[in-house]
Design a protein around this motif. Structure first.
Motif, mmCIF file in Angstrom:
data_model
loop_
_atom_site.group_PDB
_atom_site.id
_atom_site.type_symbol
_atom_site.label_atom_id
_atom_site.label_comp_id
_atom_site.label_asym_id
_atom_site.label_seq_id
_atom_site.Cartn_x
_atom_site.Cartn_y
_atom_site.Cartn_z
ATOM 1 N N THR A 18 0.822 -1.221 0.000
ATOM 2 C CA THR A 18 0.000 0.000 0.000
ATOM 3 C C THR A 18 0.855 1.269 0.000
ATOM 4 O O THR A 18 0.339 2.350 -0.251
ATOM 5 N N LEU A 19 2.150 1.124 0.287
ATOM 6 C CA LEU A 19 3.021 2.299 0.313
ATOM 7 C C LEU A 19 3.295 2.800 -1.103
ATOM 8 O O LEU A 19 3.597 2.005 -1.995
ATOM 9 N N PRO A 20 3.224 4.110 -1.306
ATOM 10 C CA PRO A 20 3.652 4.660 -2.597
ATOM 11 C C PRO A 20 5.140 4.359 -2.802
ATOM 12 O O PRO A 20 5.898 4.238 -1.830
ATOM 13 N N ASP A 21 5.563 4.238 -4.053
ATOM 14 C CA ASP A 21 6.941 3.885 -4.368
ATOM 15 C C ASP A 21 7.945 4.789 -3.666
ATOM 16 O O ASP A 21 8.954 4.315 -3.146
ATOM 17 N N ARG A 22 7.695 6.071 -3.622
ATOM 18 C CA ARG A 22 8.637 7.021 -3.000
ATOM 19 C C ARG A 22 8.820 6.779 -1.510
ATOM 20 O O ARG A 22 9.807 7.213 -0.939
ATOM 21 N N GLU A 23 7.866 6.122 -0.881
ATOM 22 C CA GLU A 23 7.908 5.942 0.575
ATOM 23 C C GLU A 23 8.417 4.571 1.007
ATOM 24 O O GLU A 23 8.404 4.257 2.196
#
Length: 161
Positions: A18-23
């Motif tokens: 569920t984490l965005p790629d940047r995070e």
């Protein structure tokens, strides 16, 4: 002489889809490899005048952990969006725009663009694993020459496991 270090971020976690790629954070191996690589660079007395990192958490954390080991202040790390989801050509443009007063610069970012750029600068480098450091020395006075002149020296150092 200009020295460029391209550092691919250490191993990241894909544990939370569920984490965005940047995070995406570093995983346990990445948290071990980054300080270890920093210590190896410190033993070689690597002292960049500028560290620039992608804004992605995994790249910035890698930059911070390496910086801690080589004596570079975390607060002096420059975050540049152009190092995230980029291309070898765009990265080269960032490098060519560097202040010519700087002699040693370290960039932290991602594949495939870091491997693409490293290979473009030296055909001997064909892959950059996580936490690898590609070092290039150019016999020039201006960063704007990078990409047009062959490096006087190029080497790749990977993490030891």
């Amino acid at each position: 002489m200009k020295t460029l270090f391209l550092v691919r971020h250490a191993k990241s976690s894909r544990g939370d889809p569920t984490l965005p790629d940047r995070e995406r954070p570093l995983d346990d191996r990445g948290r071990r490899d980054a300080p270890s690589m920093g210590k190896r660079l410190a033993k070689r007395d690597v002292k960049p005048e500028l560290i620039v990192s992608s804004p992605a958490l995994r790249a910035l954390t890698t930059a911070q952990l390496v910086a801690d080991e080589i004596g570079y202040a975390r607060g002096d790390i420059v975050v540049d969006d152009r190092l995230y989801a980029s291309s070898a050509s765009n990265l080269l443009a960032v490098i060519r725009a560097l202040d010519k007063k700087l002699d040693r610069v370290m960039l932290f970012g991602h594949n495939p663009e870091f491997t693409d750029l490293a290979h473009r600068l030296s055909s001997e480098i064909i892959d950059m694993p996580t936490c690898a450091v590609a070092e290039f020395r150019f016999d020039t006075k201006a960063w704007s020459d990078v990409g047009d002149v062959e490096p006087a020296n190029a080497m790749l150092e990977g993490p030891k496991r």
